[in-house]
Scaffold this active site. Structure first.
Site, mmCIF file in Angstrom:
data_model
loop_
_atom_site.group_PDB
_atom_site.id
_atom_site.type_symbol
_atom_site.label_atom_id
_atom_site.label_comp_id
_atom_site.label_asym_id
_atom_site.label_seq_id
_atom_site.Cartn_x
_atom_site.Cartn_y
_atom_site.Cartn_z
ATOM 1 N N ASP A 1 0.835 -1.188 0.000
ATOM 2 C CA ASP A 1 0.000 0.000 0.000
ATOM 3 C C ASP A 1 0.881 1.254 0.000
ATOM 4 O O ASP A 1 1.903 1.301 0.684
ATOM 5 C CB ASP A 1 -0.908 -0.020 1.236
ATOM 6 C CG ASP A 1 -2.036 0.968 1.148
ATOM 7 O OD1 ASP A 1 -2.738 0.970 0.125
ATOM 8 O OD2 ASP A 1 -2.234 1.735 2.102
ATOM 9 N N GLU B 1 0.563 -0.669 -4.937
ATOM 10 C CA GLU B 1 -0.459 0.361 -5.096
ATOM 11 C C GLU B 1 0.252 1.633 -5.534
ATOM 12 O O GLU B 1 0.955 2.268 -4.743
ATOM 13 C CB GLU B 1 -1.211 0.547 -3.774
ATOM 14 C CG GLU B 1 -2.407 1.486 -3.878
ATOM 15 C CD GLU B 1 -2.043 2.908 -3.560
ATOM 16 O OE1 GLU B 1 -2.214 3.780 -4.451
ATOM 17 O OE2 GLU B 1 -1.588 3.164 -2.445
ATOM 18 N N ASP C 1 -11.483 0.292 -1.327
ATOM 19 C CA ASP C 1 -11.659 1.723 -1.109
ATOM 20 C C ASP C 1 -12.576 2.386 -2.130
ATOM 21 O O ASP C 1 -12.820 3.592 -2.034
ATOM 22 C CB ASP C 1 -10.305 2.433 -1.139
ATOM 23 C CG ASP C 1 -9.556 2.335 0.181
ATOM 24 O OD1 ASP C 1 -10.184 2.081 1.216
ATOM 25 O OD2 ASP C 1 -8.321 2.510 0.174
#
Length: 496
Positions: A298, A345, A398
């Protein structure tokens, strides 16, 4: 690391079916693995596994530990089978819902039963369990000792943020810590017991997945929560002041059209980490890869450069870019671990520097069609333009679901999407799944919500909101064979 072309489904473990109001590592997990195998899927992706906090909306990205497992995921039926709980005690709590996690009530229910199981374990452990527990405590002592003490201290100090604890505990005075360890010995052992049970159940579940050809895709948030055993136990790893208070916190700078974000996580002291040969990070990766086969990193941008905001500043604009560890970091991790099975990400700040770091190691980045401009020819988030070394998602934890996204899309973008995908919008979720599966992306991923064609009410998280997230659950009926068969057919004509 170069990946073979493959596909999978995202579903966090709290969302699994099960009788006690929250997904766990028992029969519901195996049911979902069987669903993946029936659907010819080789990947199961989920959020971080750490213990969550109601103070942070039960977000798995603000956990009490980057090493420990979430006690809510422990399968109580396994403890009953071992004789540590009465079967009659496993009736579903009144608050249990098959559709959502009601955290406050379920947390109290789970903790009550886990404490009962620990009492029986202490009084009369099964053959081999006591030795297995002691071996686990010894093997995992590097993180387990401080985690168990930290959680015991959280209760001792009525849940206060650790930076508000007595000064000698905040600054980890050895004599003060020894005194607390003695006072809280029973409570510390309880938390170690829960982690041992979690670990045993996790390994059994992972073995079951491996037998059915399903690899586990974990999630590595670059930052850890301030209110965590990680920061309290290793203050030198972070940019803290002489009183162990954060001097700088993480976030992202303002972009055109927004004010930036102040996340509040302490940023890393990379000079100290480098001087210690990246030992803390190596330990973190070793623990993660004891549990999963592949990891999604992330906020990959933070390893290239990171936005550091003075702790006393309210505005993200007060921050500045600082150099991250870059290639030196990944070279060191590769020397220790060998292959680097990472997905990254790379959304939001996709600049030349970050792309160069990503591409140097052949890490697949993320492509999400909900970020596409459907009327711009060749837009990078349209599935027909995904590069091979990427992971194509229909949606993520998300974002909105595909159905929710479609319903909120403006008329012009909707018309352009119809033209690009050759769809009339009826069954848009399967049209998008097929488009992502049919792209050149080496990995294709969807969510359980998209497979079920659910709308915005089923989305998992709305970034920037503090309540109502991380609650959605799938039922056993949602895992019935028709959807698995349809996904298998899409996969067989696009991926295989």
């Amino acid at each position: 690391m170069r990946f073979e072309r493959q596909s999978g489904v995202f579903l966090h473990l709290t969302s699994l079916p099960g009788p006690h109001g929250v997904g766990d590592l028992g029969a519901g997990a195996r049911e979902f693995i069987d669903f993946l195998a029936q659907a010819d899927q080789s990947l199961w992706q989920f959020c971080p596994l750490g213990p969550t906090s109601s103070a942070h909306g039960n977000s798995p990205y603000q956990a009490y530990s980057a090493f420990a497992g979430n006690p809510l995921l422990v399968d109580l039926r396994d403890l009953a089978d071992r004789g540590y709980l009465d079967g009659a005690a496993l009736d579903a709590p009144d608050a249990a819902s098959p559709h959502e996690v009601r955290y406050e009530e379920i947390t109290a229910f789970k903790e009550s039963h886990l404490r009962d199981a620990h009492e029986r374990f202490v009084a009369d452990p099964n053959d081999g369990d006591e030795r297995a527990f002691e071996a686990f405590c010894e093997t995992e002592a590097a993180w387990l000792d401080d985690y168990a003490l930290f959680i015991a201290l959280k209760a001792e100090f009525d849940g206060q943020l650790w930076t508000e604890w007595p000064h000698e505990i905040v600054t980890r005075d050895p004599d003060a810590l020894d005194e607390r360890r003695e006072q809280l010995a029973d409570e510390i052992q309880y938390h170690k017991f829960v982690q041992w049970v979690f670990d045993e159940q996790w390994q059994a579940m992972a073995d079951y997945a491996a037998e059915r050809g399903v690899k586990l895709v974990g999630d590595l948030p670059i930052y850890v929560a301030l209110d965590s055993a990680d920061v309290w136990s290793a203050p030198d790893v972070f940019r803290l002041d002489e009183n162990n208070q954060p001097s700088e916190v993480a976030g992202v700078p303002p972009n055109p059209g927004d004010d930036g974000q102040r996340w509040g996580n302490p940023v890393y002291d990379w000079d100290t980490i480098r001087a210690n040969d990246f030992g803390w990070w190596i330990q973190r990766f070793e623990r993660l890869f004891d549990q999963v086969d592949i990891a999604r990193i992330d906020h990959f941008k933070g390893f290239d450069e990171f936005w550091a905001i003075p702790a006393e500043a309210d505005s993200p604009a007060a921050g500045q870019w600082r150099e991250g560890p870059g290639r030196e970091f990944f070279d060191r991790i590769r020397a220790e671990l060998g292959e680097l099975p990472f997905l990254v990400e790379d959304l939001g700040f996709l600049d030349e520097r970050m792309a160069s770091l990503r591409d140097h190691y052949d890490f697949p980045g993320m492509r999400v069609p909900q970020y596409a401009d459907w009327c711009e020819q060749g837009h990078m988030y349209q599935p027909m333009h995904y590069p091979e070394q990427s992971v194509g998602y229909t949606s993520t934890h998300d974002t909105d679901t595909i159905v929710g996204y479609w319903r909120e899309l403006g008329d012009r973008q909707r018309d352009c999407l119809k033209h690009n995908l050759g769809t009339d919008g009826d069954g848009i979720e399967w049209d998008m799944i097929e488009a992502v599966w049919n792209s050149d992306a080496v990995v294709a991923m969807t969510t359980m919500q998209d497979l079920l064609g659910l709308d915005s009410d089923a989305r998992f998280n709305v970034p920037g909101t503090a309540t109502g997230n991380w609650r959605w659950r799938v039922t056993s009926e949602g895992l019935e064979g028709d959807i698995a068969t349809e996904l298998m057919l899409v996969t067989d004509r696009t991926i295989r």
